[in-house]
Design a protein around this motif. Structure first.
Motif, PDB file in Angstrom:
ATOM      1  N   ILE A 165       0.645  -1.002   0.266  1.00 47.04           N
ATOM      2  CA  ILE A 165      -0.289   0.012   0.344  1.00 47.04           C
ATOM      3  C   ILE A 165       1.198   1.559   0.125  1.00 47.04           C
ATOM      4  O   ILE A 165       1.678   1.834   0.638  1.00 47.04           O
ATOM      5  N   LEU A 166       0.939   1.921  -0.650  1.00 46.61           N
ATOM      6  CA  LEU A 166       1.555   3.874  -1.214  1.00 46.61           C
ATOM      7  C   LEU A 166       1.522   4.591  -0.464  1.00 46.61           C
ATOM      8  O   LEU A 166      -0.211   4.220   0.650  1.00 46.61           O
ATOM      9  N   MET A 167       1.411   5.186   0.433  1.00 46.41           N
ATOM     10  CA  MET A 167       2.553   5.828   1.266  1.00 46.41           C
ATOM     11  C   MET A 167       3.514   6.998   1.304  1.00 46.41           C
ATOM     12  O   MET A 167       4.352   6.324   0.836  1.00 46.41           O
ATOM     13  N   ASN A 168       2.957   8.049   1.776  1.00 44.13           N
ATOM     14  CA  ASN A 168       3.973   8.947   1.527  1.00 44.13           C
ATOM     15  C   ASN A 168       5.313   9.153   3.028  1.00 44.13           C
ATOM     16  O   ASN A 168       4.816   8.234   3.912  1.00 44.13           O
ATOM     17  N   ASP A 169       5.771   9.639   2.565  1.00 41.75           N
ATOM     18  CA  ASP A 169       7.884   9.642   3.441  1.00 41.75           C
ATOM     19  C   ASP A 169       7.350  10.312   4.096  1.00 41.75           C
ATOM     20  O   ASP A 169       8.137  11.645   4.100  1.00 41.75           O
ATOM     21  N   LEU A 170       6.697   9.744   5.750  1.00 40.99           N
ATOM     22  CA  LEU A 170       6.916  11.119   6.916  1.00 40.99           C
ATOM     23  C   LEU A 170       8.010  11.009   8.434  1.00 40.99           C
ATOM     24  O   LEU A 170       8.790   9.929   8.214  1.00 40.99           O
ATOM     25  N   ASP A 171       8.577  11.981   8.557  1.00 41.50           N
ATOM     26  CA  ASP A 171       9.107  12.591   9.203  1.00 41.50           C
ATOM     27  C   ASP A 171       9.006  11.620  10.648  1.00 41.50           C
ATOM     28  O   ASP A 171       7.559  11.265  10.389  1.00 41.50           O
ATOM     29  N   LEU A 225      -6.053   8.240   0.001  1.00 43.14           N
ATOM     30  CA  LEU A 225      -6.352   8.683   1.328  1.00 43.14           C
ATOM     31  C   LEU A 225      -4.954   8.577   2.294  1.00 43.14           C
ATOM     32  O   LEU A 225      -4.363  10.174   2.447  1.00 43.14           O
ATOM     33  N   ASN A 226      -3.535   8.554   1.788  1.00 43.90           N
ATOM     34  CA  ASN A 226      -2.947   8.718   2.633  1.00 43.90           C
ATOM     35  C   ASN A 226      -1.838   8.874   1.661  1.00 43.90           C
ATOM     36  O   ASN A 226      -1.387  10.079   1.896  1.00 43.90           O
ATOM     37  N   THR A 227      -1.550   9.453   0.361  1.00 41.57           N
ATOM     38  CA  THR A 227      -0.599   9.833  -0.492  1.00 41.57           C
ATOM     39  C   THR A 227      -1.221  11.713  -0.759  1.00 41.57           C
ATOM     40  O   THR A 227      -1.102  13.015  -0.153  1.00 41.57           O
ATOM     41  N   ASN A 228      -2.665  12.014  -0.042  1.00 42.87           N
ATOM     42  CA  ASN A 228      -3.745  13.378  -0.199  1.00 42.87           C
ATOM     43  C   ASN A 228      -3.786  13.596   0.729  1.00 42.87           C
ATOM     44  O   ASN A 228      -3.366  14.941   1.318  1.00 42.87           O
ATOM     45  N   ILE A 254      -8.864   3.876  10.477  1.00 41.85           N
ATOM     46  CA  ILE A 254      -9.301   2.741   9.444  1.00 41.85           C
ATOM     47  C   ILE A 254      -9.891   3.488   8.559  1.00 41.85           C
ATOM     48  O   ILE A 254     -11.012   4.519   8.750  1.00 41.85           O
ATOM     49  N   ALA A 255     -10.324   2.846   7.788  1.00 42.55           N
ATOM     50  CA  ALA A 255     -10.757   3.789   6.141  1.00 42.55           C
ATOM     51  C   ALA A 255     -12.248   2.983   5.983  1.00 42.55           C
ATOM     52  O   ALA A 255     -12.229   1.485   6.150  1.00 42.55           O
ATOM     53  N   LEU A 256     -13.342   4.170   6.495  1.00 41.63           N
ATOM     54  CA  LEU A 256     -14.809   2.894   6.089  1.00 41.63           C
ATOM     55  C   LEU A 256     -15.686   3.536   5.223  1.00 41.63           C
ATOM     56  O   LEU A 256     -15.380   4.494   4.234  1.00 41.63           O
ATOM     57  N   ASP A 263      -1.185  12.519   4.189  1.00 42.66           N
ATOM     58  CA  ASP A 263      -0.441  12.234   4.455  1.00 42.66           C
ATOM     59  C   ASP A 263      -1.080  11.403   5.564  1.00 42.66           C
ATOM     60  O   ASP A 263      -0.501  11.224   7.069  1.00 42.66           O
ATOM     61  N   LEU A 264      -1.277   9.664   5.709  1.00 38.44           N
ATOM     62  CA  LEU A 264      -1.668   8.923   6.713  1.00 38.44           C
ATOM     63  C   LEU A 264      -1.249   8.049   5.915  1.00 38.44           C
ATOM     64  O   LEU A 264      -0.629   7.712   5.211  1.00 38.44           O
ATOM     65  N   LYS A 265      -1.317   6.986   6.450  1.00 43.07           N
ATOM     66  CA  LYS A 265      -0.485   5.751   6.425  1.00 43.07           C
ATOM     67  C   LYS A 265      -1.582   4.504   6.741  1.00 43.07           C
ATOM     68  O   LYS A 265      -1.670   3.390   7.901  1.00 43.07           O
ATOM     69  N   ILE A 266      -2.405   4.616   6.662  1.00 42.58           N
ATOM     70  CA  ILE A 266      -3.818   3.164   6.907  1.00 42.58           C
ATOM     71  C   ILE A 266      -3.398   2.368   6.087  1.00 42.58           C
ATOM     72  O   ILE A 266      -3.200   2.194   5.100  1.00 42.58           O
ATOM     73  N   THR A 267      -3.517   1.348   6.274  1.00 44.10           N
ATOM     74  CA  THR A 267      -3.763  -0.133   6.138  1.00 44.10           C
ATOM     75  C   THR A 267      -4.811  -1.070   6.426  1.00 44.10           C
ATOM     76  O   THR A 267      -5.237  -1.754   5.025  1.00 44.10           O
ATOM     77  N   LYS A 268      -5.702  -0.777   7.080  1.00 40.14           N
ATOM     78  CA  LYS A 268      -7.192  -1.570   6.797  1.00 40.14           C
ATOM     79  C   LYS A 268      -8.047  -0.827   6.561  1.00 40.14           C
ATOM     80  O   LYS A 268      -8.637   0.995   6.986  1.00 40.14           O
ATOM     81  N   TYR A 269      -9.121  -0.992   6.371  1.00 39.74           N
ATOM     82  CA  TYR A 269     -10.409  -0.339   5.679  1.00 39.74           C
ATOM     83  C   TYR A 269     -11.958  -1.859   6.071  1.00 39.74           C
ATOM     84  O   TYR A 269     -11.821  -2.812   6.248  1.00 39.74           O
ATOM     85  N   VAL A 270     -12.832  -1.639   5.854  1.00 37.76           N
ATOM     86  CA  VAL A 270     -14.469  -2.040   5.180  1.00 37.76           C
ATOM     87  C   VAL A 270     -14.629  -1.460   4.639  1.00 37.76           C
ATOM     88  O   VAL A 270     -14.857   0.236   4.485  1.00 37.76           O
TER      89      VAL A 270
END
Length: 361
Positions: A56-62, A145-148, A75-77, A150-157
């Protein structure tokens, strides 16, 4: 590369009138969390998606942002506007929510991402956020959601119409104060909801406080072609959710168990049974503390073939506010990726954070 320079604490204006949006999928997720501890033998009913989280793609956060976000489970719903029940790999996600759970305090905050928000949905394509799911299923929607943001979501429903209808019917319906105009729209929309879910369609009459079944309440929550348009629709959705919560709080374990029996067939997720049980084991400790909508500052604009879109004013500013809201962070600095997307949206729309925002009550 993520920016490492810390930003000075930004003073946020009061959001006393912040839009408090609660979409259809909320109650389903809350019921799942509440009931999981009682129904662990039924977890095999879920449509489990073995999504590779490492892919899953996500940005490189500090490091500072990583540390703060590590204290929360997000969690993304997704609520899918599909006409075929049980189809979870595609379709516009007309409900998009983030559930942020504080791992220590068990406090829960919910943020609805407005479905028409103009964002980068895939491969530098800017369109309404709800189209990301259609373009690449749950993986693409999560990555957007992650790339727009700056989140690190991996779970969804993900759920569809059937889940809401079944839940409302199983708790015995809800009482809603409706206008004559709304009754007319309920009767207009109920036919399609009944057809999609295989339920009986009953014509509603009168106005004022009426008892609505699952089909009727779902139709009510979908009304948008009256005064107030989509913003008023979110108010109706909140009304339905509040009525459902009131009924559920008065229900016993038997009713909740019956709801889970029906609803678990109507969801798709990559949360494993073990992880579901872990969430469920803390169900009675969860506290719903706030909910809101994103973007916080916005304006609408017709974007040609994309139609009327919700424009964040601007994306970078709104993402800073989102991190403060979800994680209590006052040191977060947007990554270059978010800054670039923010500039592109400004370039496409001509709207900046100085543009007068729509005032949402």
């Amino acid at each position: 590369m993520g920016d490492t320079k810390k930003k000075k604490k930004t003073t946020k204006k009061q959001r006393a009138k912040r839009r408090k949006v609660m979409f259809i999928v909320e109650i389903v997720i809350l019921l799942i969390l509440l009931a999981a501890v009682f129904v662990w033998l039924k977890l095999e009913k879920i449509d489990y998606n073995k999504l590779d989280e490492d892919d899953i793609l996500m940005n490189d956060l500090d490091d500072s942002t990583d540390e703060v976000m590590g204290k929360y489970t997000v969690i993304a719903l997704f609520g899918l506007d599909n006409r075929d029940n049980g189809t979870y790999e595609s379709g516009n996600s007309d409900t998009i929510m983030l559930a942020s759970i504080n791992n220590d305090s068990k406090e829960v905050k919910l943020v609805s991402i407005y479905r028409d928000t103009y964002l980068n949905v895939k491969d530098d394509t800017y369109a309404k956020m709800n189209s990301a799911y259609q373009r690449g299923g749950p993986k693409q929607a999560i990555e957007a959601l992650n790339t727009n943001l700056d989140l690190k979501i991996t779970k969804y429903v993900a759920v569809d119409f059937n889940a809401l209808v079944e839940t409302i019917d199983l708790i015995g319906g809800v009482d809603i104060d409706v206008t004559p105009q709304e009754v007319a729209k309920i009767n207009e929309y109920s036919g399609e909801v009944a057809q999609v879910t295989g339920k009986k369609n009953t014509t509603l009459s009168g106005s004022g406080v009426l008892h609505l079944n699952g089909v009727q309440a779902t139709a009510y929550a979908r009304i948008r072609k009256l005064a107030g348009d989509d913003y008023k629709r979110t108010e109706r959705q909140r009304t339905v959710i509040e009525a459902m919560i009131t009924k559920v709080q008065k229900s016993g374990v038997t009713t909740i168990n019956s709801v889970v029996d029906e609803v678990f067939d109507d969801i798709s997720t990559n949360i494993t049974p073990k992880q579901m049980l872990s969430l469920g084991s803390h169900a009675l400790s969860y506290k719903m503390v706030d909910n809101s909508g994103f973007p916080f500052e916005l304006k609408t604009k017709n974007m040609g073939k994309r139609g009327d879109c919700v424009i964040p004013l601007d994306l970078e500013t709104n993402v800073i506010e989102l991190h403060e809201y979800l994680f209590g962070s006052d040191t977060y600095t947007p990554t270059d990726s978010v800054k670039e997307k923010s500039k592109q949206i400004i370039n496409d729309t001509g709207y900046t954070k100085e543009t007068e925002a729509v005032k949402i009550q």
